[in-house]
Scaffold this motif. Structure first.
Motif, PDB file in Angstrom:
ATOM      1  N   ASP A 467       6.898  15.922   3.456  1.00  0.00           N
ATOM      2  CA  ASP A 467       5.822  15.777   3.995  1.00  0.00           C
ATOM      3  C   ASP A 467       5.317  14.290   4.183  1.00  0.00           C
ATOM      4  OD1 ASP A 467       3.146  16.197   5.282  1.00  0.00           O
ATOM      5  OD2 ASP A 467       2.475  17.851   3.778  1.00  0.00           O
ATOM      6  N   GLN A 469       3.679  12.982   6.383  1.00  0.00           N
ATOM      7  CA  GLN A 469       2.308  12.656   7.127  1.00  0.00           C
ATOM      8  C   GLN A 469       1.187  12.574   5.846  1.00  0.00           C
ATOM      9  OE1 GLN A 469       1.437  11.800  10.085  1.00  0.00           O
ATOM     10  NE2 GLN A 469      -0.426  11.399   9.407  1.00  0.00           N
ATOM     11  N   ARG A 470       1.561  13.698   5.148  1.00  0.00           N
ATOM     12  CA  ARG A 470       0.608  13.860   3.759  1.00  0.00           C
ATOM     13  C   ARG A 470       0.704  12.700   2.919  1.00  0.00           C
ATOM     14  NH1 ARG A 470       0.685  18.286  -1.190  1.00  0.00           N
ATOM     15  NH2 ARG A 470      -1.316  17.907  -1.802  1.00  0.00           N
ATOM     16  N   TYR A 471       1.598  11.791   2.847  1.00  0.00           N
ATOM     17  CA  TYR A 471       1.970  10.638   2.080  1.00  0.00           C
ATOM     18  C   TYR A 471       1.020   9.605   2.888  1.00  0.00           C
ATOM     19  CZ  TYR A 471       4.609   6.545   0.320  1.00  0.00           C
ATOM     20  OH  TYR A 471       4.981   5.233  -0.305  1.00  0.00           O
ATOM     21  N   LYS A 472       1.263   9.577   4.215  1.00  0.00           N
ATOM     22  CA  LYS A 472       0.444   8.314   4.941  1.00  0.00           C
ATOM     23  C   LYS A 472      -0.998   8.546   4.539  1.00  0.00           C
ATOM     24  CE  LYS A 472      -0.053   6.424   9.368  1.00  0.00           C
ATOM     25  NZ  LYS A 472       0.145   6.321  10.751  1.00  0.00           N
ATOM     26  N   ASP A 473      -1.468   9.993   4.705  1.00  0.00           N
ATOM     27  CA  ASP A 473      -2.932  10.348   4.889  1.00  0.00           C
ATOM     28  C   ASP A 473      -3.454   9.895   3.464  1.00  0.00           C
ATOM     29  OD1 ASP A 473      -2.573  11.222   7.601  1.00  0.00           O
ATOM     30  OD2 ASP A 473      -2.694  13.223   7.040  1.00  0.00           O
ATOM     31  N   THR A 474      -2.806  10.339   2.350  1.00  0.00           N
ATOM     32  CA  THR A 474      -3.153  10.176   0.895  1.00  0.00           C
ATOM     33  C   THR A 474      -3.182   8.942   0.598  1.00  0.00           C
ATOM     34  OG1 THR A 474      -2.078  12.455   0.443  1.00  0.00           O
ATOM     35  CG2 THR A 474      -2.899  11.127  -1.236  1.00  0.00           C
ATOM     36  N   SER A 477      -4.340   5.725   4.626  1.00  0.00           N
ATOM     37  CA  SER A 477      -5.036   5.743   5.661  1.00  0.00           C
ATOM     38  C   SER A 477      -6.401   5.350   5.162  1.00  0.00           C
ATOM     39  CB  SER A 477      -5.220   7.290   6.080  1.00  0.00           C
ATOM     40  OG  SER A 477      -5.623   8.241   4.973  1.00  0.00           O
TER      41      SER A 477
END
Length: 635
Positions: A467, A469-474, A477
């Protein structure tokens, strides 16, 4: 070489300046001079925090177990690598030499291969703190399998979630475990979990407590007979620098757990370097970290960091209270421990007990004391410094995370002057930044903000497994081009950092931002208080008000609660100001904690807000029963 082993403050500043002016050449020099490579890298660093993408020592070839074991055989073959101290002090201590470790890891690696495990496969390890835990981790790394250790105190539900997330094809467990006077049915927990895990093909079982267990035909096998028949040499799988080494799940206090994925070369270089410096390790030292290998602390500072330095590392199976509260100090005295690394929660628990447990032991071998897991409060710091370290062993209050792979901010013993409650200065190569609410960096000293890191370091997690995207979002971002730690921090007049708690533990009361850690520090200095936790709850006028959950020492149990509450609030007023006073104070028998000792404030916030309809999964808590007691007596 001085870059690798910092000895005084002047040298620290020289090394630090070099590390931030030219990070690539700094880490290249360390990697080149202190490790074994099958092929040199093509590029030291390639990074982009926007994507995010981080690659260290790209193109290099290595195997981390050659660096942790093989290269020590010639000069340290007969030196103790792992010193195993069992749960029961009457059971014999095991000294596993580097030569024995090599043979045991190779045999285990050959068993894994025989069972069809190959490079890139995931292996879930659910074992107590016995030598097989460290050996299975290293055996996976030997053949390029990705290990995912799950702390052997998690429920079957938590275990199943983690197995399924990484699609592990094998589980390594034991017939059970000892924990103080109790035994725990680990195999039963695994059996329950595997009813929901179709990906698992094989379960290998270590015999530890010698009880009757169910063995499922075609899936479960005792480990020892397989090891007895295995060959004692195993060529290491040659790995790429950025090949995954392990997945480790953070507790996932909200939502599903995050599988932090760490890679091989950068993690090795950084954990080895920080171990050497933060603990000032010397050749004949006996180093003990009391953590469980199920946590990142155990991965980095029981297994990989110490072994990469050819150290003797202690593995302790038991608990600090068994057979009595002197157990830690028995072990320090018995093995002449030189570096001792533990959690503030353990220190506070031991500080509540009779001081004779400490003073009856010879602790003069100790050179460095460490703390990990949360910021240490001032009272606990002084108790540790005065009674355990005799004011001669510097305390390294280390700040880091599962995501960071290694220690990022910490004193260096005998180099950095320590200051209670402060993690002090960043490690070489680590570039912290404090950010304001608008995402701008706050410069200068005597400021506080949100703690970010603006440049990559070698051991940072590369992604969340499955995941990205979750790494980026958490993590990337909130503040563009910065890694956001999720913590608040303040920087004092000399540039020392103090972690003030999770940003979600900053409570806005009447327009004032109040960090929970300083308020808790003030409360904990009251002589009747053992520990406390502060959360916010909705308030008609202030927006939020403060609710304090307080554990009393035995001396405070008989005191009048109303008067105690007034004294606590006066102490807060004296230390911080009347704005930080508590509107509600509840004296509690305990606080809900994760297995790594972190207070689950999410649960306390719900209780304080009278919103207890959905507390989430409390089964992974260290003490789930305490939640009911707190709810029954909530104000």
């Amino acid at each position: 070489m001085s870059n690798y082993h910092i000895k005084n403050l002047e040298e620290y500043y020289q090394v630090y300046r070099k590390s931030v002016r030219n990070p690539q050449s700094f880490w290249e020099e360390i990697a080149e001079e202190h490790f074994l490579w099958r092929k040199r890298w093509d590029k030291v660093l390639d990074w982009d925090f926007e994507k995010p993408s981080i690659k260290w020592f790209e193109g290099a070839k290595l195997n981390i177990t050659e660096n942790c074991i093989d290269r020590h055989l010639h000069i340290r073959g007969n030196k103790t690598a792992i010193l195993f101290e069992p749960n029961d002090p009457k059971e014999e201590t095991q000294h596993i030499t580097y030569r024995q470790l090599y043979e045991r890891v190779c045999k285990f690696a050959n068993v894994l291969k025989e069972k069809g495990v190959k490079k890139g496969d995931r292996v879930c390890i659910y074992l107590p703190m016995i030598p097989e835990l460290a050996i299975s981790v290293l055996a996976c790394a030997r053949i390029g399998a990705i290990h995912s250790v799950v702390f052997a105190g998690f429920s079957s539900t938590a275990l199943a979630t983690r197995i399924n997330d990484c699609e592990a094809k094998m589980v390594i467990t034991s017939d059970g475990s000892y924990r103080g006077a109790k035994t725990i049915d680990l195999k039963g927990i695994v059996d329950d979990a595997l009813e929901h895990c179709p990906c698992v093909e094989t379960v290998l079982v270590v015999k530890r407590i010698n009880v009757e267990i169910n063995m499922k035909e075609g899936r479960d096998q005792w480990l020892q007979p397989l090891l007895d028949n295995a060959y004692q040499d195993c060529d290491p799988e040659i790995m790429d620098a950025e090949d995954p080494l392990f997945i480790l799940y953070t507790s996932g206090s909200t939502g599903r757990p995050k599988g932090m994925m760490h890679t091989t070369a950068g993690y090795m270089v950084y954990t080895a370097y920080t171990f050497k410096n933060v603990f000032q390790y010397r050749e004949d030292d006996i180093y003990w970290c009391t953590a469980d290998i199920g946590w990142i602390t155990g991965h980095s500072y029981i297994v990989y960091g110490p072994l990469a330095n050819g150290a003797t590392t202690v593995m302790f199976e038991g608990v600090p209270s068994y057979p009595d509260f002197g157990r830690f100090w028995d072990i320090v005295q018995k093995h002449k421990i030189t570096q001792f690394y533990t959690a503030p929660t353990a220190i506070r628990a031991l500080a509540k007990e009779n001081l004779d447990y400490v003073t009856n032991h010879d602790l003069s071998s100790l050179k460095v004391l460490g703390t990990v897991g949360e910021p240490i409060n001032e009272e606990a710091w002084h108790w540790y410094n005065d009674h355990v370290g005799a004011k001669k062993s510097p305390i390294v209050d280390t700040w880091w995370q599962t995501e960071t792979g290694g220690i990022l901010i910490s004193p260096i013993p005998f180099a950095t002057p320590t200051k209670p409650t402060y993690a002090t200065l960043p490690m070489p190569g680590v570039q912290p930044a404090l950010m304001d609410e608008d995402g701008k960096e706050i410069t200068g000293n005597q400021v506080d903000g949100r703690l970010c890191i603006k440049f990559p370091w070698p051991s940072m997690a590369r992604t969340i497994w499955g995941d990205h995207q979750r790494y980026k979002d958490t993590y990337f971002s909130a503040y563009p081009n910065h890694y956001f730690t999720g913590d608040g921090a303040l920087r004092d007049e000399v540039g020392y950092y103090r972690i003030t708690g999770r940003v979600d533990d900053v409570i806005i009361v009447s327009g004032h931002n109040l960090g929970t850690a300083p308020i808790e520090d003030a409360i904990n200095e009251h002589p009747a208080v053992a520990e406390s936790a502060i959360v916010g709850f909705p308030h008609d006028i202030k927006g939020n008000a403060l609710y304090g959950f307080i554990i009393l020492k035995e001396t405070g149990e008989s005191r009048d609660r109303d008067n105690l509450g007034k004294e606590v609030n006066q102490q807060i007023t004296d230390r911080i100001g009347p704005i930080a006073k508590l509107d509600k104070i509840q004296f509690v028998p305990g606080l809900p904690k994760t297995r790594s000792g972190k207070i689950m404030r999410r649960i306390l916030r719900k209780i304080a807000s009278k919103d207890t309809s959905n507390l989430g999964d409390t089964s992974t808590l260290l003490n789930p029963e305490v939640v009911e007691k707190i709810m029954e007596e909530a104000l």
